[in-house]
Design a protein around this motif. Structure first.
Motif, PDB file in Angstrom:
ATOM      1  N   THR A 127      -2.429 -11.006  -2.716  1.00 28.59           N
ATOM      2  CA  THR A 127      -1.511 -11.800  -3.529  1.00 28.59           C
ATOM      3  C   THR A 127      -0.396 -12.357  -2.659  1.00 28.59           C
ATOM      4  OG1 THR A 127      -0.075  -9.929  -4.049  1.00 28.59           O
ATOM      5  CG2 THR A 127      -1.973 -10.279  -5.500  1.00 28.59           C
ATOM      6  N   ASP A 128       0.449 -13.200  -3.265  1.00 24.92           N
ATOM      7  CA  ASP A 128       1.552 -13.801  -2.518  1.00 24.92           C
ATOM      8  C   ASP A 128       2.531 -12.771  -1.989  1.00 24.92           C
ATOM      9  OD1 ASP A 128       0.489 -16.286  -2.931  1.00 24.92           O
ATOM     10  OD2 ASP A 128       1.751 -16.741  -4.665  1.00 24.92           O
ATOM     11  N   SER A 129       2.669 -11.657  -2.672  1.00 24.64           N
ATOM     12  CA  SER A 129       3.603 -10.630  -2.213  1.00 24.64           C
ATOM     13  C   SER A 129       3.028  -9.825  -1.043  1.00 24.64           C
ATOM     14  CB  SER A 129       3.965  -9.689  -3.355  1.00 24.64           C
ATOM     15  OG  SER A 129       2.826  -8.968  -3.776  1.00 24.64           O
ATOM     16  N   LEU A 189       1.712  -5.349   4.968  1.00 23.34           N
ATOM     17  CA  LEU A 189       3.098  -5.798   4.959  1.00 23.34           C
ATOM     18  C   LEU A 189       3.281  -6.629   3.696  1.00 23.34           C
ATOM     19  CD1 LEU A 189       3.428  -6.765   8.696  1.00 23.34           C
ATOM     20  CD2 LEU A 189       4.458  -4.803   7.582  1.00 23.34           C
ATOM     21  N   ALA A 190       4.253  -6.235   2.870  1.00 28.24           N
ATOM     22  CA  ALA A 190       4.441  -6.881   1.569  1.00 28.24           C
ATOM     23  C   ALA A 190       5.913  -7.187   1.336  1.00 28.24           C
ATOM     24  CB  ALA A 190       3.916  -5.982   0.459  1.00 28.24           C
ATOM     25  N   SER A 191       6.171  -8.185   0.506  1.00 33.91           N
ATOM     26  CA  SER A 191       7.550  -8.554   0.194  1.00 33.91           C
ATOM     27  C   SER A 191       8.111  -7.735  -0.966  1.00 33.91           C
ATOM     28  CB  SER A 191       7.637 -10.046  -0.133  1.00 33.91           C
ATOM     29  OG  SER A 191       6.830 -10.347  -1.251  1.00 33.91           O
ATOM     30  N   LEU A 201       3.293  -4.191  -8.344  1.00 32.48           N
ATOM     31  CA  LEU A 201       1.876  -4.555  -8.348  1.00 32.48           C
ATOM     32  C   LEU A 201       1.638  -5.987  -8.804  1.00 32.48           C
ATOM     33  CD1 LEU A 201       0.323  -1.267  -9.754  1.00 32.48           C
ATOM     34  CD2 LEU A 201       0.338  -2.065  -7.391  1.00 32.48           C
ATOM     35  N   ASP A 202       2.508  -6.512  -9.672  1.00 32.28           N
ATOM     36  CA  ASP A 202       2.335  -7.879 -10.153  1.00 32.28           C
ATOM     37  C   ASP A 202       2.961  -8.919  -9.224  1.00 32.28           C
ATOM     38  OD1 ASP A 202       5.010  -7.465 -10.629  1.00 32.28           O
ATOM     39  OD2 ASP A 202       4.901  -7.814 -12.789  1.00 32.28           O
ATOM     40  N   GLY A 203       3.600  -8.478  -8.148  1.00 33.34           N
ATOM     41  CA  GLY A 203       4.168  -9.393  -7.171  1.00 33.34           C
ATOM     42  C   GLY A 203       5.573  -9.867  -7.468  1.00 33.34           C
ATOM     43  N   THR A 204       6.156  -9.411  -8.570  1.00 36.62           N
ATOM     44  CA  THR A 204       7.524  -9.832  -8.889  1.00 36.62           C
ATOM     45  C   THR A 204       8.521  -9.104  -7.995  1.00 36.62           C
ATOM     46  OG1 THR A 204       7.696  -8.146 -10.613  1.00 36.62           O
ATOM     47  CG2 THR A 204       6.972 -10.351 -11.293  1.00 36.62           C
ATOM     48  N   ARG A 242       7.362 -14.879   7.956  1.00 37.00           N
ATOM     49  CA  ARG A 242       8.628 -15.601   8.202  1.00 37.00           C
ATOM     50  C   ARG A 242       9.561 -15.443   6.999  1.00 37.00           C
ATOM     51  NH1 ARG A 242       9.314 -18.867  12.506  1.00 37.00           N
ATOM     52  NH2 ARG A 242       7.489 -19.314  13.755  1.00 37.00           N
ATOM     53  N   ILE A 243       9.861 -14.198   6.658  1.00 40.12           N
ATOM     54  CA  ILE A 243      10.821 -13.885   5.604  1.00 40.12           C
ATOM     55  C   ILE A 243      11.776 -12.843   6.159  1.00 40.12           C
ATOM     56  CG2 ILE A 243       9.184 -14.417   3.748  1.00 40.12           C
ATOM     57  CD1 ILE A 243       8.905 -11.412   3.311  1.00 40.12           C
ATOM     58  N   ASP A 244      12.810 -12.487   5.394  1.00 43.14           N
ATOM     59  CA  ASP A 244      13.817 -11.560   5.910  1.00 43.14           C
ATOM     60  C   ASP A 244      13.408 -10.095   5.856  1.00 43.14           C
ATOM     61  OD1 ASP A 244      15.627 -13.499   6.660  1.00 43.14           O
ATOM     62  OD2 ASP A 244      16.620 -13.521   4.719  1.00 43.14           O
ATOM     63  N   TYR A 245      12.960  -9.634   4.694  1.00 46.36           N
ATOM     64  CA  TYR A 245      12.696  -8.202   4.501  1.00 46.36           C
ATOM     65  C   TYR A 245      11.256  -7.962   4.079  1.00 46.36           C
ATOM     66  CZ  TYR A 245      17.719  -7.756   4.780  1.00 46.36           C
ATOM     67  OH  TYR A 245      19.013  -7.805   5.225  1.00 46.36           O
ATOM     68  N   VAL A 246      10.671  -6.868   4.587  1.00 44.90           N
ATOM     69  CA  VAL A 246       9.291  -6.526   4.260  1.00 44.90           C
ATOM     70  C   VAL A 246       9.155  -5.017   4.065  1.00 44.90           C
ATOM     71  CG1 VAL A 246       8.255  -8.466   5.505  1.00 44.90           C
ATOM     72  CG2 VAL A 246       8.590  -6.304   6.683  1.00 44.90           C
ATOM     73  N   TYR A 247       8.110  -4.656   3.361  1.00 47.89           N
ATOM     74  CA  TYR A 247       7.694  -3.266   3.243  1.00 47.89           C
ATOM     75  C   TYR A 247       6.467  -3.074   4.124  1.00 47.89           C
ATOM     76  CZ  TYR A 247      10.640  -2.742  -0.871  1.00 47.89           C
ATOM     77  OH  TYR A 247      11.720  -2.679  -1.720  1.00 47.89           O
TER      78      TYR A 247
END
Length: 142
Positions: free
Chosen positions: A2-4, A59-61, A65-68, A132-137
């Motif tokens: 998904t996008d996240s 690596l996820a934003s 689970l729904d990406g919100t 290319r984002i600031d914070y990730v998990y």
């Protein structure tokens, strides 16, 4: 994905270095397709890893689970009713992407800090551009 979920791959651990710190091991490894390499610091007391093992890295934003995006901190979740990506993995860290470097040809290098524990990824531009984002998990499992 998904996008996240920004990046996902399996890595074969090729080296371990725990000589510098008591609880930190620096892992080195390459992806199963040998296009991406990584160096990652982990707390080996919480997540012991041996050379030759394979790890699944995500690596996820967000952990939702729904990406919100999270409306409250991940520590404030009610674990009895709310399921997150973290429930599916063995080791989770939250960090900041602090540097990108253009590599040779179509390769890019990404540097992420998880409160002093570092991740360095070198791989194809197309695979790593979503970072290319600031914070990730960072989420890991064997």
């Amino acid at each position: 994905m998904t996008d996240s979920q920004l990046y996902e791959d399996n890595f074969h651990i090729t080296g371990l270095d725990n000589a510098k710190y008591d609880r930190v091991t620096r892992l080195t490894g390459s992806s199963t397709d040998n296009q991406t390499t990584m160096t990652l610091d982990i707390n080996h007391e919480l997540f012991p890893v041996e050379s030759g093992e394979s790890l699944q890295m995500l690596l996820a934003s967000t952990l939702n689970l729904d990406g919100t995006k999270e409306e409250k901190g991940w520590r404030e979740l009610d674990s009895s009713t709310e399921t997150t990506l973290a429930d599916m993995y063995d080791y989770v860290m939250h960090g900041k992407v602090y540097r990108f470097e253009e590599g040779d040809g179509d390769h890019i290098k990404v540097y992420i800090s998880f409160g002093g524990l570092l991740l360095f990824i070198d791989g194809p531009y197309k695979k790593l551009t979503p970072l290319r984002i600031d914070y990730v998990y960072l989420l890991l499992k064997k």
